[in-house]
Design an enzyme around this catalytic site. Structure first.
Site, PDB file in Angstrom:
ATOM      1  N   SER A 139       0.867  -1.183   0.000  1.00  0.00           N
ATOM      2  CA  SER A 139       0.000   0.000   0.000  1.00  0.00           C
ATOM      3  C   SER A 139       0.900   1.228   0.000  1.00  0.00           C
ATOM      4  O   SER A 139       2.033   1.163   0.487  1.00  0.00           O
ATOM      5  CB  SER A 139      -0.854  -0.002   1.262  1.00  0.00           C
ATOM      6  OG  SER A 139      -1.429   1.269   1.471  1.00  0.00           O
ATOM      7  N   TYR A 152      -0.257  -0.558  10.610  1.00  0.00           N
ATOM      8  CA  TYR A 152      -0.589  -0.902   9.220  1.00  0.00           C
ATOM      9  C   TYR A 152       0.502  -0.380   8.289  1.00  0.00           C
ATOM     10  O   TYR A 152       1.005  -1.112   7.425  1.00  0.00           O
ATOM     11  CB  TYR A 152      -1.964  -0.317   8.845  1.00  0.00           C
ATOM     12  CG  TYR A 152      -2.360  -0.642   7.425  1.00  0.00           C
ATOM     13  CD1 TYR A 152      -2.713  -1.940   7.073  1.00  0.00           C
ATOM     14  CD2 TYR A 152      -2.369   0.340   6.437  1.00  0.00           C
ATOM     15  CE1 TYR A 152      -3.070  -2.256   5.772  1.00  0.00           C
ATOM     16  CE2 TYR A 152      -2.726   0.037   5.134  1.00  0.00           C
ATOM     17  CZ  TYR A 152      -3.071  -1.267   4.799  1.00  0.00           C
ATOM     18  OH  TYR A 152      -3.423  -1.569   3.504  1.00  0.00           O
TER      19      TYR A 152
HETATM   20  N1  NAP Z   1      -8.826  -1.129  -0.117  1.00  0.00           N
HETATM   21  C1  NAP Z   1      -7.815  -0.303  -0.035  1.00  0.00           C
HETATM   22  O1  NAP Z   1      -7.988   0.938   0.016  1.00  0.00           O
HETATM   23  C2  NAP Z   1      -6.398  -0.811  -0.069  1.00  0.00           C
HETATM   24  C3  NAP Z   1      -5.372   0.101  -0.348  1.00  0.00           C
HETATM   25  C4  NAP Z   1      -4.054  -0.344  -0.372  1.00  0.00           C
HETATM   26  C5  NAP Z   1      -3.780  -1.673  -0.126  1.00  0.00           C
HETATM   27  N2  NAP Z   1      -4.781  -2.553   0.153  1.00  0.00           N
HETATM   28  C6  NAP Z   1      -4.426  -3.942   0.442  1.00  0.00           C
HETATM   29  O2  NAP Z   1      -5.086  -4.793  -0.469  1.00  0.00           O
HETATM   30  C7  NAP Z   1      -5.284  -6.080   0.138  1.00  0.00           C
HETATM   31  C8  NAP Z   1      -6.744  -6.503  -0.080  1.00  0.00           C
HETATM   32  O3  NAP Z   1      -7.596  -5.601   0.599  1.00  0.00           O
HETATM   33  P1  NAP Z   1      -9.078  -5.287   0.096  1.00  0.00           P
HETATM   34  O4  NAP Z   1      -9.160  -3.840  -0.150  1.00  0.00           O
HETATM   35  O5  NAP Z   1      -9.470  -6.236  -0.962  1.00  0.00           O
HETATM   36  O6  NAP Z   1      -9.880  -5.560   1.484  1.00  0.00           O
HETATM   37  P2  NAP Z   1     -10.975  -6.652   1.884  1.00  0.00           P
HETATM   38  O7  NAP Z   1     -12.116  -6.641   0.931  1.00  0.00           O
HETATM   39  O8  NAP Z   1     -11.246  -6.396   3.341  1.00  0.00           O
HETATM   40  O9  NAP Z   1     -10.196  -8.041   1.707  1.00  0.00           O
HETATM   41  C9  NAP Z   1      -9.261  -8.516   2.651  1.00  0.00           C
HETATM   42  C10 NAP Z   1      -9.109 -10.009   2.473  1.00  0.00           C
HETATM   43  O10 NAP Z   1      -8.148 -10.504   3.430  1.00  0.00           O
HETATM   44  C11 NAP Z   1      -8.675 -11.678   4.030  1.00  0.00           C
HETATM   45  N3  NAP Z   1      -8.177 -11.873   5.392  1.00  0.00           N
HETATM   46  C12 NAP Z   1      -8.172 -10.994   6.418  1.00  0.00           C
HETATM   47  N4  NAP Z   1      -7.731 -11.592   7.524  1.00  0.00           N
HETATM   48  C13 NAP Z   1      -7.450 -12.893   7.197  1.00  0.00           C
HETATM   49  C14 NAP Z   1      -6.997 -14.031   7.924  1.00  0.00           C
HETATM   50  N5  NAP Z   1      -6.729 -13.979   9.250  1.00  0.00           N
HETATM   51  N6  NAP Z   1      -6.824 -15.191   7.266  1.00  0.00           N
HETATM   52  C15 NAP Z   1      -7.122 -15.274   5.941  1.00  0.00           C
HETATM   53  N7  NAP Z   1      -7.569 -14.237   5.194  1.00  0.00           N
HETATM   54  C16 NAP Z   1      -7.726 -13.067   5.834  1.00  0.00           C
HETATM   55  C17 NAP Z   1     -10.197 -11.407   4.070  1.00  0.00           C
HETATM   56  O11 NAP Z   1     -10.909 -12.631   4.120  1.00  0.00           O
HETATM   57  P3  NAP Z   1     -11.683 -13.225   5.403  1.00  0.00           P
HETATM   58  O12 NAP Z   1     -12.206 -12.069   6.204  1.00  0.00           O
HETATM   59  O13 NAP Z   1     -12.747 -14.071   4.789  1.00  0.00           O
HETATM   60  O14 NAP Z   1     -10.650 -14.024   6.129  1.00  0.00           O
HETATM   61  C18 NAP Z   1     -10.407 -10.757   2.707  1.00  0.00           C
HETATM   62  O15 NAP Z   1     -10.583 -11.742   1.710  1.00  0.00           O
HETATM   63  C19 NAP Z   1      -4.889  -5.930   1.613  1.00  0.00           C
HETATM   64  O16 NAP Z   1      -3.602  -6.469   1.790  1.00  0.00           O
HETATM   65  C20 NAP Z   1      -4.870  -4.432   1.823  1.00  0.00           C
HETATM   66  O17 NAP Z   1      -3.969  -4.046   2.829  1.00  0.00           O
HETATM   67  C21 NAP Z   1      -6.102  -2.152   0.183  1.00  0.00           C
END
Ligand code: NAP
Length: 262
Positions: A139, A152
């Site tokens: 990120s 984070y």
């Molecule tokens: N959205 C943003 O603005 C943004 C910006 C920069 C970077 N990112 C990064 O992009 C990645 C994906 O995020 P997203 O935006 O798609 O958010 P999201 O929709 O909340 O997805 C997060 C995923 O991580 C999984 N997860 C969380 N805890 C877990 C655990 N203990 N074991 C296994 N799986 C786990 C969740 O699945 P379960 O809850 O089903 O386990 C979910 O599938 C993350 O690494 C995040 O830091 C996001």
């Protein structure tokens, strides 16, 4: 690693970027292995993919647990993984002093340890085959150590350094390594972050690019691998922003955080 009969393992595939990327990869002919904790969501993702003519397998497990990661490696062992996308992760917004040790530990385990462990498990096979691609979702927070997201930001800074160095270690091996650094993306991420114990709403919630845009950019990266991808392109300016305006943040940041957490 594009083309038919390729296998992609996507962590965090139950929602957001991971789920949408899994759909895209399956539509492009990959056999996709989906993992996350929520089994019902994984089943839905698998059904959507199969309805669209793709093929998927699900592995519901908690990636914060070392034994679960090892089990995932063993369960997928029969199929060489061509593309590993380390996407699982979560955020938390508020004063670090109010973050529970349980959340701290889980964030280090999921955001950092799981990516390091799965990469260590799957990389040797890729190196032996002289083919493969490891993608790590970081990120811009990794270069913006902002008030409210201390751990984070630190977790993503670790991924930045690790993935960049690994890219340099693996050049010329036939294996690709890429770092993805998105700015805000509209997913469940912010709701999941606020739902953690003592978590608050993040001020950047609601801003940012669509998940479809983010996935199109990542798909381009799969087709033409490179060291780092910023989403959108201006996100590449984040480190300069910290260097040039960090001193302003020192003054304004604390006031902003106090207001947001009232
Ligand atoms: N959205 C943003 O603005 C943004 C910006 C920069 C970077 N990112 C990064 O992009 C990645 C994906 O995020 P997203 O935006 O798609 O958010 P999201 O929709 O909340 O997805 C997060 C995923 O991580 C999984 N997860 C969380 N805890 C877990 C655990 N203990 N074991 C296994 N799986 C786990 C969740 O699945 P379960 O809850 O089903 O386990 C979910 O599938 C993350 O690494 C995040 O830091 C996001």
């Amino acid at each position: 690693v594009t083309g038919p009969h390729k296998t992609a393992l996507i962590t965090g595939a139950s929602s957001g970027i991971g789920a949408a990327l899994a759909r895209k990869l399956a539509a492009e002919g990959f056999h996709v292995l989906l993992t996350a904790r929520r089994e019902a969501q994984l089943r839905e993702r698998k059904a959507e993919i199969e309805q669209a003519g793709g093929s998927a397998e699900i592995f519901p497990l908690d990636l914060s647990l070392e034994a679960a990661r090892q089990q995932l490696f063993e369960q997928t062992g029969a199929r060489p993984v061509d593309l590993l996308v380390n996407c699982a992760g979560f955020g938390w917004y508020g004063y670090y002093a109010e973050m529970t040790w349980e959340t701290i530990h889980a964030m280090v385990a999921v955001n950092v340890e799981a990516a390091l462990h799965l990469t260590r498990l799957f990389l040797p096979g890729m190196l032996a085959r002289r083919s493969g691609h490891v993608i790590v979702l970081s990120s811009i927070a990794g270069s913006l150590p902002s008030q409210g997201t201390a751990l984070y930001s630190a977790s993503k800074a670790c991924l930045d350094a690790f993935t960049t160095a690994l890219y340099r270690e693996t050049r010329g091996t036939g294996v690709e390594v890429s770092l993805v650094r998105p700015g805000p993306v509209k997913t469940e991420f912010f709701a999941a972050s606020a739902a953690q114990t003592n978590g608050h709403r993040n001020p950047v919630e609601g801003s940012g690019v669509s998940v479809e845009y983010a996935v199109e950019r990542i798909w381009r990266l799969v087709r033409r691998p490179r060291r780092v991808l910023h989403i959108p392109a201006w996100a590449a300016l984040a480190p300069l922003f910290e260097i040039a305006t960090g001193w302003i943040q020192d003054w304004i940041g604390p006031v902003h955080l106090r207001r947001r957490t009232k």
